[in-house]
Design a protein around this motif. Structure first.
Motif, mmCIF file in Angstrom:
data_model
loop_
_atom_site.group_PDB
_atom_site.id
_atom_site.type_symbol
_atom_site.label_atom_id
_atom_site.label_comp_id
_atom_site.label_asym_id
_atom_site.label_seq_id
_atom_site.Cartn_x
_atom_site.Cartn_y
_atom_site.Cartn_z
ATOM 1 N N ARG A 1 -2.809 10.594 4.423
ATOM 2 C CA ARG A 1 -2.302 9.577 3.502
ATOM 3 C C ARG A 1 -0.787 9.570 3.359
ATOM 4 N N THR A 2 -0.061 10.361 4.126
ATOM 5 C CA THR A 2 1.395 10.379 4.025
ATOM 6 C C THR A 2 2.026 10.366 5.405
ATOM 7 N N ARG B 1 0.814 -1.212 0.000
ATOM 8 C CA ARG B 1 0.000 0.000 0.000
ATOM 9 C C ARG B 1 0.847 1.262 0.000
ATOM 10 N N TYR B 2 2.100 1.162 0.352
ATOM 11 C CA TYR B 2 2.935 2.347 0.506
ATOM 12 C C TYR B 2 3.997 2.444 -0.582
ATOM 13 N N SER C 1 3.801 7.326 1.158
ATOM 14 C CA SER C 1 2.461 7.722 0.763
ATOM 15 C C SER C 1 1.627 6.491 0.466
ATOM 16 N N THR C 2 0.328 6.634 0.629
ATOM 17 C CA THR C 2 -0.605 5.532 0.439
ATOM 18 C C THR C 2 -1.899 6.070 -0.161
ATOM 19 N N ILE D 1 -4.602 6.460 6.513
ATOM 20 C CA ILE D 1 -3.753 5.779 7.493
ATOM 21 C C ILE D 1 -4.521 5.617 8.803
#
Length: 407
Positions: free
Chosen positions: A363-364, A117-118, A157-158, A162
């Motif tokens: 998301r980061t 995911r990352y 990042s994803t 998170i």
């Protein structure tokens, strides 16, 4: 506010489960767990180039105002940055709950998120970090600089949000002997429209604590990565305890911490030599420095700022090390290598060094790790040390060698 009475140790986990990013402050030490929620008052920022100047006086004034407003047992919680040009983030919460230490079932699995995911981007790149260590060693050969701590960051990042509560839970479960924390930070001024940020991590290092007239500092300096093989792991620990390079690095830190504490204490006890402590990923040289204050007006925050930054996160002499960091590191540390904790109206409190941490938004994440450079340091070994220190956060995220690295 009326502070909740200390709840039984078995209920500490409930405080962890009640944490909510954006509205909570969480701090767990080996002896207690603390959850603060809401904001009754914010400690105002100071103008000028040094936002940390007179910070204890500003905190004391806010706490006094809170007490006069019938906000019982006021306490300031939050984080202080590495550099005085960045404002501290300290608030008086609406509610405060305390419990005993967190206790986990050793057989319980740690939740792991899918590594795919990352994406991960190192700043600086490993080769550039090695070049930076080489530059630092050249500065030491040509001048009075004795130590400088150089750090790296990983930008992750994803595409999906998170789960910070799960990340905090994983950090606490894997690092029960340290200081697990989550602090709300203001949005980045340089990123209009950006949402909340959270400073989250699990530090192995106590900067200072005060309880009544008793004070404790527990600096760590000199490190070695753990090994999964028990025999090799013990060999690494023994080698660290006998390493002239690491013992020198540790002595520089201990001398500076003791020198900073002596003016505040009528009694100070400094160990003759370091002992070994460990986390899930690292061995460290440790010294517990204890003392008795000479004046009850000296708060834990005053002590923390007198010690900050220690040579364990900056270097020595401090001004020269700070200048080297500004020149060599290609990013601003923000709250990394600052201090995180709490201070009450009586001056008691506890402050951990902000390491093994990340700044996160939805998301980061931006992870940080550093290594102490002294005469005799080898650039490749210092790079390996930072990689090992990243593991505290990466393992809590379920990431390992399988993380996708962004080109």
């Amino acid at each position: 506010m009326t502070e909740s009475p200390t709840v039984p140790q078995a209920l500490a986990a409930q405080l962890l489960e009640s944490y909510e990013a954006g509205s909570s402050f969480f701090f767990a030490s080996p002896k207690r767990t603390l959850l603060a929620r809401g904001t009754f008052a914010t400690v105002p920022h100071a103008g000028g180039t040094n936002a940390l100047e007179r910070l204890p006086e500003r905190v004391a004034a806010v706490l006094n105002d809170a007490r006069e407003a019938a906000h019982d047992i006021p306490v300031a919680v939050g984080a202080v940055p590495f550099d005085g040009s960045v404002p501290a983030q300290l608030v008086v919460p609406m509610t405060l709950q305390r419990a005993g230490p967190l206790v986990f079932d050793s057989a319980a699995p740690v939740h792991r998120a899918p590594a795919a995911r990352y994406t991960v981007r190192p700043v600086p790149e490993p080769a550039a970090y090695i070049d930076g260590v080489t530059r630092a060693l050249e500065l030491m050969r040509s001048g009075p600089l004795r130590k400088v701590v150089l750090s790296r960051s990983l930008h992750l990042s994803t595409p999906t949000p998170i789960d910070l509560r799960q990340l905090l839970r994983n950090l606490a479960q894997r690092n029960s002997t340290g200081y697990t924390f989550a602090v709300d930070l203001p949005p980045q001024a340089t990123a209009p429209g950006a949402g909340r940020r959270t400073l989250i991590g699990a530090s192995p290092e106590l900067l200072v604590s005060r309880s009544g007239m008793q004070v404790l500092a527990n600096p760590l300096a000199g490190s070695a990565p753990r090994s999964a093989d028990p025999r090799e792991d013990q060999a690494r620990a023994a080698a660290l305890l006998a390493s002239p390079k690491d013992l020198h690095e540790h002595a520089v830190v201990i001398d500076a911490v003791a020198e900073a504490m002596r003016p505040f204490c009528k009694r100070l006890e400094v160990p003759a030599g370091p002992s070994l402590v460990n986390t899930a990923t690292m061995w460290h040289l440790s010294s517990r420095i204890t003392g008795e204050l000479a004046d009850p007006s000296i708060s834990s925050l005053m002590l923390a700022l007198a010690l900050h930054p220690t040579p364990a996160v900056c270097g020595y002499p401090t001004e020269l090390a700070h200048a080297a960091i500004d020149t060599i590191e290609p990013f601003d540390r923000g709250f990394y290598t600052g201090t995180v904790g709490w201070c009450d109206a009586n001056g008691d409190g506890q402050w951990a060094v902000t390491i093994r941490c990340a700044e996160a938004d939805e998301r980061t994440l931006r992870l940080f790790a550093g290594a102490g450079i002294v005469a005799g340091s080898k650039p490749e070994s210092e790079l390996a040390e930072t990689e090992a220190k990243f593991r505290t956060m990466l393992q809590a995220m379920g990431l390992g060698q399988g993380a996708e690295v962004q080109p």
